[in-house]
Design an enzyme around this catalytic site. Structure first.
Site, PDB file in Angstrom:
ATOM      1  CB  CYS A 172       5.798  -7.707 -35.240  1.00 19.96           C
ATOM      2  SG  CYS A 172       7.450  -8.219 -34.701  1.00 19.96           S
ATOM      3  CG  LEU A 173       2.387  -7.787 -38.195  1.00 23.86           C
ATOM      4  CD1 LEU A 173       1.814  -8.381 -39.467  1.00 23.86           C
ATOM      5  CD2 LEU A 173       3.171  -6.532 -38.524  1.00 23.86           C
TER       6      LEU A 173
END
Length: 422
Positions: free
Chosen positions: A259-260
């Site tokens: 995700c990040l």
């Protein structure tokens, strides 16, 4: 109703099991035969899905796992949950394109195709849709339904699971949106329809970019606060008492998972490619978070120097290899960069993790599994102990009591004279 789940990883397997529990007949496809063989034998490679759940799905007769497209009998609904990595800093949709081509070759009139893989806004209509149409000879929105629903799987989270996490859905038209909502509504408590696939795609990137930017903010503050001799953890705790206008984020050794480190770059790439301008918040957050492992290595080196110990030849125990607590998911974990940095300085590195296979890390390092006594002994023998991931298996109180010096990058270790916070 027959469902084809393309991809049986951290997202695809939970969706498969939920669909089976709702009464659907599910074929789980994955290009990795080792993974499908494990699933066919009743095993699970995803910690949030117990092997007993897979065995129950198999015993119901409503689930099977295959790695050969020829074994897929067709579908009413196809869900694509394949990886979307970065290659040379740019989005790599190769797996999505391959999945769309496979699904398109089996697509029939009235079918529904949903993309869940995180990607840039426009992928569903500009990439997946044309492939499906070319392979099937059918028209999206006329002959079949097409939609996007961002995954919100949080590995290791025992509170928010697939079934009780609101599910955002968007279709290329109202009928497609209704079809996607009806499918997920069979096993998710709350479905949130939005006006288009682009809105649904941007929703996922907004969620992750929000976290990415705020983590970068607190990480940079942590570096300045250390130099100013201020406890950033105390400041965050105090700020969190404000009942409005503030959300608590804690500093850490970097960001990991899909995700990040990856998802916000998909948005930045799309903005630059489509609009010819930079997304400065994302690029700055990338810069800060990408350099946190280097900062951790410098703090270890500085801490050893303060104790008149050169980093070369020192035994540094790293606790936690995954990207988050209580999971074996080591995708994009910052621990890899920290290990590489310490080895380049000549440190002797010991790795401890009860979940992550050690073969994912370089040779030349010692390893300890989740045994609490062995971890305490290793902490006693180390020159520095670094807490990178606060697995619940770690008895951090015992580790702190045994260690000569601890650098806690997670704010999880108990307060003690020998504990230094990031």
């Amino acid at each position: 109703m027959n469902v084809l789940l393309v991809g049986q990883g951290y997202v695809g397997l939970p969706v498969s099991m939920a669909a089976v529990s709702a009464g659907f007949h599910v074929t789980g496809f994955d290009t990795d035969p080792a993974k499908t063989d494990l699933l066919t034998g009743g095993g699970s490679h995803v910690e949030d899905i117990p092997s007993a759940t897979v065995r129950a799905a198999l015993d119901s007769g409503r689930y099977r796992a295959v790695s050969n497209p020829a074994e897929v009998d067709g579908f009413d609904v196809a869900v694509i949950t394949v990886p979307t990595p970065l290659t040379d800093g740019a989005p790599d949709l190769g797996a999505v394109e391959a999945a769309a081509a496979m699904v398109g070759g089996m697509l029939k009139t009235g079918g529904l195709v949903v993309l869940e893989s995180t990607t840039w806004p426009g992928t569903t209509t500009e990439v997946v849709g044309p492939i499906l149409e070319a392979r099937s000879g059918l028209r999206a929105g006329i002959d079949f339904h097409l939609g996007y629903s961002p995954e919100r799987i949080d590995p290791g989270n025992r509170t928010w699971r697939l079934e009780n996490t609101p599910k955002v859905v968007g279709g290329i038209d109202q009928r497609s949106t209704d079809a996607v909502a009806a499918f997920y509504g069979a096993f998710v408590e709350t479905v949130v329809p939005v006006g288009s696939t682009e809105v649904a795609e941007l929703t996922k990137l907004l969620e992750n970019t929000f976290r990415h930017v705020n983590i970068a903010l607190v990480n940079e503050l942590a570096m300045f606060a250390h130099d100013l001799d201020i406890d950033i953890g105390d400041a965050v705790t105090a700020a969190a008492t404000k009942p409005f206008g503030f959300m608590s984020f804690r500093p850490g050794p970097g960001v990991g998972g899909h995700c990040l480190p990856i998802d916000p770059t998909y948005l930045s790439w799309r903005v630059r490619r489509r609009l010819g301008t930079s997304f400065r918040f994302v690029e700055l957050a990338n810069d800060v978070n990408d350099h946190m492992p280097d900062y951790v290595v410098r703090r270890i080196q500085s801490g050893l120097n303060d104790r008149e110990l050169p980093v070369r030849g020192r035994n540094v125990l790293l606790c936690g290899l995954a990207y988050k607590a209580d999971t074996s998911d080591a995708r994009e974990t910052p621990t890899r960069a920290i290990v590489a940095g310490l080895l380049s300085l000549g440190a002797q590195v010991t790795l401890a993790d009860p979940h992550v296979p050690f073969e994912q890390f370089p040779d030349g390092v010692a390893t300890i599994d989740g045994d609490a006594a062995a971890l305490t002994d290793a902490a006693s023998a180390a020159d520095a102990v670094v807490v990178l991931v606060p697995h619940s298996d770690f008895r951090l109180g015992d580790v702190v009591a045994a260690a000569p010096w601890v650098l806690d990058c997670t704010s999880a270790a108990p307060n003690a004279a020998n504990v230094e916070r990031l």
